[in-house]
Design a protein around this motif. Structure first.
Motif, PDB file in Angstrom:
ATOM      1  N   ARG A  95      50.516  66.848  72.372  1.00  0.00           N
ATOM      2  CA  ARG A  95      51.097  65.867  71.457  1.00  0.00           C
ATOM      3  C   ARG A  95      51.927  64.789  72.147  1.00  0.00           C
ATOM      4  NH1 ARG A  95      54.399  67.351  65.934  1.00  0.00           N
ATOM      5  NH2 ARG A  95      55.153  65.264  65.418  1.00  0.00           N
ATOM      6  N   PRO A  96      52.876  65.121  73.020  1.00  0.00           N
ATOM      7  CA  PRO A  96      53.703  64.057  73.612  1.00  0.00           C
ATOM      8  C   PRO A  96      52.890  63.016  74.382  1.00  0.00           C
ATOM      9  CG  PRO A  96      54.715  66.211  73.960  1.00  0.00           C
ATOM     10  CD  PRO A  96      53.339  66.467  73.445  1.00  0.00           C
ATOM     11  N   SER A  97      51.929  63.475  75.193  1.00  0.00           N
ATOM     12  CA  SER A  97      51.174  62.509  75.991  1.00  0.00           C
ATOM     13  C   SER A  97      50.213  61.713  75.118  1.00  0.00           C
ATOM     14  CB  SER A  97      50.411  63.220  77.120  1.00  0.00           C
ATOM     15  OG  SER A  97      49.505  64.171  76.598  1.00  0.00           O
ATOM     16  N   PHE A  98      49.685  62.316  74.046  1.00  0.00           N
ATOM     17  CA  PHE A  98      48.793  61.555  73.170  1.00  0.00           C
ATOM     18  C   PHE A  98      49.566  60.465  72.443  1.00  0.00           C
ATOM     19  CE2 PHE A  98      46.524  60.368  69.407  1.00  0.00           C
ATOM     20  CZ  PHE A  98      45.214  60.304  69.839  1.00  0.00           C
ATOM     21  N   ILE A  99      50.739  60.800  71.930  1.00  0.00           N
ATOM     22  CA  ILE A  99      51.541  59.788  71.239  1.00  0.00           C
ATOM     23  C   ILE A  99      51.926  58.660  72.200  1.00  0.00           C
ATOM     24  CG2 ILE A  99      53.733  59.373  70.057  1.00  0.00           C
ATOM     25  CD1 ILE A  99      51.659  60.807  68.364  1.00  0.00           C
ATOM     26  N   LEU A 100      52.229  58.995  73.454  1.00  0.00           N
ATOM     27  CA  LEU A 100      52.531  57.974  74.454  1.00  0.00           C
ATOM     28  C   LEU A 100      51.317  57.082  74.683  1.00  0.00           C
ATOM     29  CD1 LEU A 100      54.455  56.778  76.557  1.00  0.00           C
ATOM     30  CD2 LEU A 100      53.600  58.487  78.198  1.00  0.00           C
ATOM     31  N   ASP A 101      50.131  57.685  74.822  1.00  0.00           N
ATOM     32  CA  ASP A 101      48.907  56.894  74.987  1.00  0.00           C
ATOM     33  C   ASP A 101      48.687  55.976  73.789  1.00  0.00           C
ATOM     34  OD1 ASP A 101      48.298  57.954  77.441  1.00  0.00           O
ATOM     35  OD2 ASP A 101      46.869  59.434  76.679  1.00  0.00           O
ATOM     36  N   LEU A 102      48.974  56.488  72.591  1.00  0.00           N
ATOM     37  CA  LEU A 102      48.789  55.677  71.387  1.00  0.00           C
ATOM     38  C   LEU A 102      49.707  54.463  71.414  1.00  0.00           C
ATOM     39  CD1 LEU A 102      47.332  55.507  68.634  1.00  0.00           C
ATOM     40  CD2 LEU A 102      49.219  56.815  67.644  1.00  0.00           C
ATOM     41  N   HIS A 103      50.953  54.640  71.805  1.00  0.00           N
ATOM     42  CA  HIS A 103      51.899  53.532  71.874  1.00  0.00           C
ATOM     43  C   HIS A 103      51.508  52.526  72.951  1.00  0.00           C
ATOM     44  CE1 HIS A 103      55.253  54.415  69.086  1.00  0.00           C
ATOM     45  NE2 HIS A 103      54.837  55.674  69.197  1.00  0.00           N
ATOM     46  N   GLN A 104      50.882  53.015  74.016  1.00  0.00           N
ATOM     47  CA  GLN A 104      50.481  52.129  75.112  1.00  0.00           C
ATOM     48  C   GLN A 104      49.094  51.535  74.922  1.00  0.00           C
ATOM     49  OE1 GLN A 104      50.951  54.690  78.545  1.00  0.00           O
ATOM     50  NE2 GLN A 104      53.161  54.276  78.693  1.00  0.00           N
ATOM     51  N   GLY A 105      48.444  51.879  73.815  1.00  0.00           N
ATOM     52  CA  GLY A 105      47.116  51.356  73.524  1.00  0.00           C
ATOM     53  C   GLY A 105      46.003  52.027  74.299  1.00  0.00           C
ATOM     54  N   ASN A 106      46.253  53.238  74.821  1.00  0.00           N
ATOM     55  CA  ASN A 106      45.247  53.921  75.633  1.00  0.00           C
ATOM     56  C   ASN A 106      44.552  55.077  74.908  1.00  0.00           C
ATOM     57  OD1 ASN A 106      45.842  52.302  77.892  1.00  0.00           O
ATOM     58  ND2 ASN A 106      47.562  53.630  78.462  1.00  0.00           N
ATOM     59  N   ALA A 107      44.931  55.357  73.672  1.00  0.00           N
ATOM     60  CA  ALA A 107      44.300  56.459  72.942  1.00  0.00           C
ATOM     61  C   ALA A 107      42.902  56.035  72.491  1.00  0.00           C
ATOM     62  CB  ALA A 107      45.143  56.846  71.740  1.00  0.00           C
ATOM     63  N   PRO A 108      41.886  56.885  72.680  1.00  0.00           N
ATOM     64  CA  PRO A 108      40.517  56.524  72.281  1.00  0.00           C
ATOM     65  C   PRO A 108      40.423  56.260  70.782  1.00  0.00           C
ATOM     66  CG  PRO A 108      40.535  58.495  73.665  1.00  0.00           C
ATOM     67  CD  PRO A 108      41.948  58.227  73.295  1.00  0.00           C
ATOM     68  N   PRO A 109      39.932  55.118  70.352  1.00  0.00           N
ATOM     69  CA  PRO A 109      39.811  54.831  68.920  1.00  0.00           C
ATOM     70  C   PRO A 109      38.980  55.862  68.166  1.00  0.00           C
ATOM     71  CG  PRO A 109      39.593  52.812  70.169  1.00  0.00           C
ATOM     72  CD  PRO A 109      39.624  53.924  71.174  1.00  0.00           C
ATOM     73  N   VAL A 110      37.927  56.410  68.796  1.00  0.00           N
ATOM     74  CA  VAL A 110      37.108  57.415  68.114  1.00  0.00           C
ATOM     75  C   VAL A 110      37.954  58.612  67.719  1.00  0.00           C
ATOM     76  CG1 VAL A 110      36.385  58.569  70.261  1.00  0.00           C
ATOM     77  CG2 VAL A 110      34.925  58.699  68.225  1.00  0.00           C
ATOM     78  N   ILE A 111      38.955  58.940  68.527  1.00  0.00           N
ATOM     79  CA  ILE A 111      39.865  60.044  68.229  1.00  0.00           C
ATOM     80  C   ILE A 111      40.875  59.635  67.162  1.00  0.00           C
ATOM     81  CG2 ILE A 111      41.662  61.539  69.167  1.00  0.00           C
ATOM     82  CD1 ILE A 111      38.936  62.308  70.164  1.00  0.00           C
ATOM     83  N   VAL A 112      41.465  58.456  67.323  1.00  0.00           N
ATOM     84  CA  VAL A 112      42.514  58.010  66.393  1.00  0.00           C
ATOM     85  C   VAL A 112      41.955  57.878  64.979  1.00  0.00           C
ATOM     86  CG1 VAL A 112      44.221  56.224  65.894  1.00  0.00           C
ATOM     87  CG2 VAL A 112      43.693  56.827  68.271  1.00  0.00           C
ATOM     88  N   TYR A 113      40.772  57.276  64.856  1.00  0.00           N
ATOM     89  CA  TYR A 113      40.166  57.154  63.532  1.00  0.00           C
ATOM     90  C   TYR A 113      39.939  58.539  62.896  1.00  0.00           C
ATOM     91  CZ  TYR A 113      39.043  52.134  63.483  1.00  0.00           C
ATOM     92  OH  TYR A 113      39.107  50.768  63.428  1.00  0.00           O
ATOM     93  N   ALA A 114      39.459  59.490  63.685  1.00  0.00           N
ATOM     94  CA  ALA A 114      39.185  60.827  63.146  1.00  0.00           C
ATOM     95  C   ALA A 114      40.477  61.523  62.727  1.00  0.00           C
ATOM     96  CB  ALA A 114      38.438  61.659  64.180  1.00  0.00           C
ATOM     97  N   MET A 115      41.544  61.336  63.509  1.00  0.00           N
ATOM     98  CA  MET A 115      42.847  61.883  63.103  1.00  0.00           C
ATOM     99  C   MET A 115      43.279  61.284  61.768  1.00  0.00           C
ATOM    100  SD  MET A 115      45.195  61.928  66.524  1.00  0.00           S
ATOM    101  CE  MET A 115      44.988  63.143  67.833  1.00  0.00           C
ATOM    102  N   MET A 116      43.136  59.974  61.643  1.00  0.00           N
ATOM    103  CA  MET A 116      43.538  59.293  60.416  1.00  0.00           C
ATOM    104  C   MET A 116      42.705  59.761  59.230  1.00  0.00           C
ATOM    105  SD  MET A 116      43.977  55.565  62.260  1.00  0.00           S
ATOM    106  CE  MET A 116      44.275  54.552  60.828  1.00  0.00           C
ATOM    107  N   ALA A 117      41.451  60.100  59.475  1.00  0.00           N
ATOM    108  CA  ALA A 117      40.593  60.595  58.401  1.00  0.00           C
ATOM    109  C   ALA A 117      41.142  61.890  57.815  1.00  0.00           C
ATOM    110  CB  ALA A 117      39.170  60.806  58.921  1.00  0.00           C
ATOM    111  N   LEU A 118      41.768  62.704  58.651  1.00  0.00           N
ATOM    112  CA  LEU A 118      42.322  63.964  58.190  1.00  0.00           C
ATOM    113  C   LEU A 118      43.731  63.818  57.620  1.00  0.00           C
ATOM    114  CD1 LEU A 118      41.100  66.220  61.133  1.00  0.00           C
ATOM    115  CD2 LEU A 118      40.335  66.378  58.754  1.00  0.00           C
TER     116      LEU A 118
END
Length: 536
Positions: free
Chosen positions: A102-125
């Motif tokens: 969780r901590p490193s994923f949230i950091l990647d998200l803030h830095q724009g490095n989180a894979p969109p395919v993953i972020v969209y799927a998280m948002m779907a849930l």
């Protein structure tokens, strides 16, 4: 005769076919990288450059296609994207599956490095849990559809990576909550095949954190494979390997960074035994055998074999609980302790599994206890004893105890800040526990036991109503309980017999179970509320 100008793919999905002015592939086919077949022409996608990477060379990569779209473009601001990611980690992750740090994923998200395919799927849930005004006019059950579609269009199964495995698991979860069991199976199967191809537990990683994530993803696949295969009655994809370490304890894992020392890589196996996720894995191994045993009940030797299996698995459940250190036992103090650490929901999820597996294991003895009572009341001799009879009353009592404990911890968790569980599988296990209470109301004689069963059943109904707000698949749970209750009222003598219908009711949670499958046709189900049940 008017000929369609839409391509085959758009006709099949009944959507408008958007073709560029200069011709070529339509927008959908170009995005999917598939051939665009229209009347008189075929426009093929550009052939991807071949790669020659071996499993040992594959990295935790981000698919090129996944960078074409940004989740931020589908919500009013970045803050909502971060909110939905946090809601995913709050209500889904580590309860339904464990895929990320969780901590490193949230950091990647803030830095724009989180894979969109993953972020969209998280948002779907997670969008269904949001209170943001952006979703005010969208029912919680449908908020994830657009995000799931976007993630699916970005999924690239040619990218053999951990990212693709994670995306498939997320999309499988998004599919089953919509009642799409077949799609869930395909996504999970793809994830399992990629993991086996990569030899995920031994996949080289650039740092200890990535290696630990790989272990957690591997064990997640082993666990969801047990649930998914039982839910649709298909063979399992994953074989549990000997010597694969359990995940490390949650506090150590959450404090890791990509720069963590390699010394974390050699944490002794014994110290991994007491992690919360390790307890889930151990219990899931018991569920695997319970599911197999229940499915054998209708075989030629099923009666004898099942009794032998219960004699084996019952001590294993007891041993699991007895071996727990004091801080992992189901007590109010421990619940509050883990809640204060942000781990309350995963602690509850462990015991939901334990109590559910117990009620499943002993459920068939409700049938035999009922039969024994009927023989005694009718003044008949017991006849030829079955393998169930010697301990039927004791085992039926244990089934009721597990069901009561399951309902109790759900209610306790709901009243404890940071512990309420909202993932969709809670619906299925609550339905199974409710059917145990229906059995008590039908055949019980002790007034105290009847009153307790009625209270628990009313509490479970409230749980199901609350979950129904979020998960479309809860309609299946309501239909199953409604059908079960109708059968009970129609034929009390046969409602709890352990036939194929009952096996499907207990294990195949991903599909509706109709009363016609039990050769009880012409039943008037009518309007149904909890008052119909508690008054039987």
């Amino acid at each position: 005769m008017r000929y369609s100008t839409a391509c085959a793919a758009c006709r099949n999905r009944r959507r408008k076919c958007l073709v560029p002015q200069d011709g070529g592939s339509c927008a959908y086919c170009a995005d999917q990288n598939i051939a665009c077949l229209r009347a008189g022409s075929i426009h093929r996608p550009a052939r991807p450059r071949p790669t020659s990477s071996s499993p040992k060379q594959v990295k935790q990569s981000v698919p090129t296609s996944a960078r074409r779209s940004s989740p931020v473009a589908d919500v009013p601001d970045k803050a909502l994207t971060f909110e939905l990611a946090e809601l995913y980690f709050k209500y889904i992750h580590d309860q339904f599956h464990s895929l990320f740090h969780r901590p490193s994923f949230i950091l990647d998200l803030h830095q724009g490095n989180a894979p969109p395919v993953i972020v969209y799927a998280m948002m779907a849930l997670s969008a269904r849990f949001s209170t943001n005004p952006f979703f005010d006019r969208i029912p919680p059950t449908t908020r994830g559809e657009h995000f799931a579609f976007k993630s699916n269009t970005l999924l690239n199964l040619r990218d053999i990576s951990v990212t693709t495995i994670q995306a498939c698991v997320l999309l499988g979860a998004a599919a089953i909550v919509e009642g799409e069991a077949a799609a869930e199976s395909v996504y999970y199967s793809a994830a399992c095949r990629i993991a086996n191809y990569l030899d995920l537990p031994n996949l080289p990683a650039s740092n200890p954190l990535d290696r630990e994530v790989n272990l957690r993803v591997y064990w997640t696949l082993c666990m969801i494979d047990v649930w998914c295969s039982a839910g649709i009655n298909l063979p399992r994809e994953m074989t549990r390997r000997e010597g694969v370490p359990y995940p490390m304890d949650e506090a150590t894992f959450l404090n890791m960074t990509v720069n963590s020392s390699n010394s974390l890589d050699i944490i002794p196996s014994q110290s991994r035994e007491d992690s919360l996720l390790a307890q889930m894995i151990k219990l899931n191994g018991i569920l695997l055998e319970v599911n197999d045993a229940i499915k054998q009940l209708n075989s030629a030797q099923g009666d004898t074999n099942f009794a032998d299996t219960v004699q084996t698995l019952s001590p294993r459940l007891e041993s699991w609980e007895a071996a727990l250190p004091p801080n992992l036992r189901d007590t109010p103090e421990n619940l509050h302790l883990f809640a204060s650490q942000g781990l309350g929901r995963i602690f509850v999820a462990i015991y939901l599994g334990y109590y559910h597996f117990g009620q499943l294991l002993f459920y068939p003895y409700l049938d035999e206890e009922q039969r024994q009572q009927q023989r005694q009341d009718g003044g008949h001799s017991p006849g030829t004893p079955t393998a169930f009879q010697p301990r039927a009353e004791d085992y039926a009592g244990r089934c009721k105890w597990f069901a009561m404990s399951l309902s109790r911890i759900i209610a306790t968790a709901d009243a404890t800040p940071g512990c309420d569980v909202r993932y969709n599988m809670v619906g299925h296990i609550t339905v199974v526990a409710s059917s145990v209470f229906i059995h008590t109301l039908l055949f019980g004689t002790d007034q105290g036991e009847l009153d307790a069963a009625r209270r628990q059943l009313e509490g479970n109904f409230k749980v199901l109503v609350a979950l129904r707000k979020y998960w479309p698949a809860l309609e299946v749970c309501f239909a199953r309980l409604r059908t079960f209750h109708s059968l009970c009222r129609r034929s009390m003598d046969t409602s709890f017999r352990m036939d194929r219908w009952m096996v499907r009711f207990l294990t195949e949670f991903a599909r509706p179970v109709g009363e016609e499958e039990r050769e009880d046709e012409g039943m008037d189900l009518g309007p149904w509320v909890v008052g119909d049940v508690v008054g039987v």
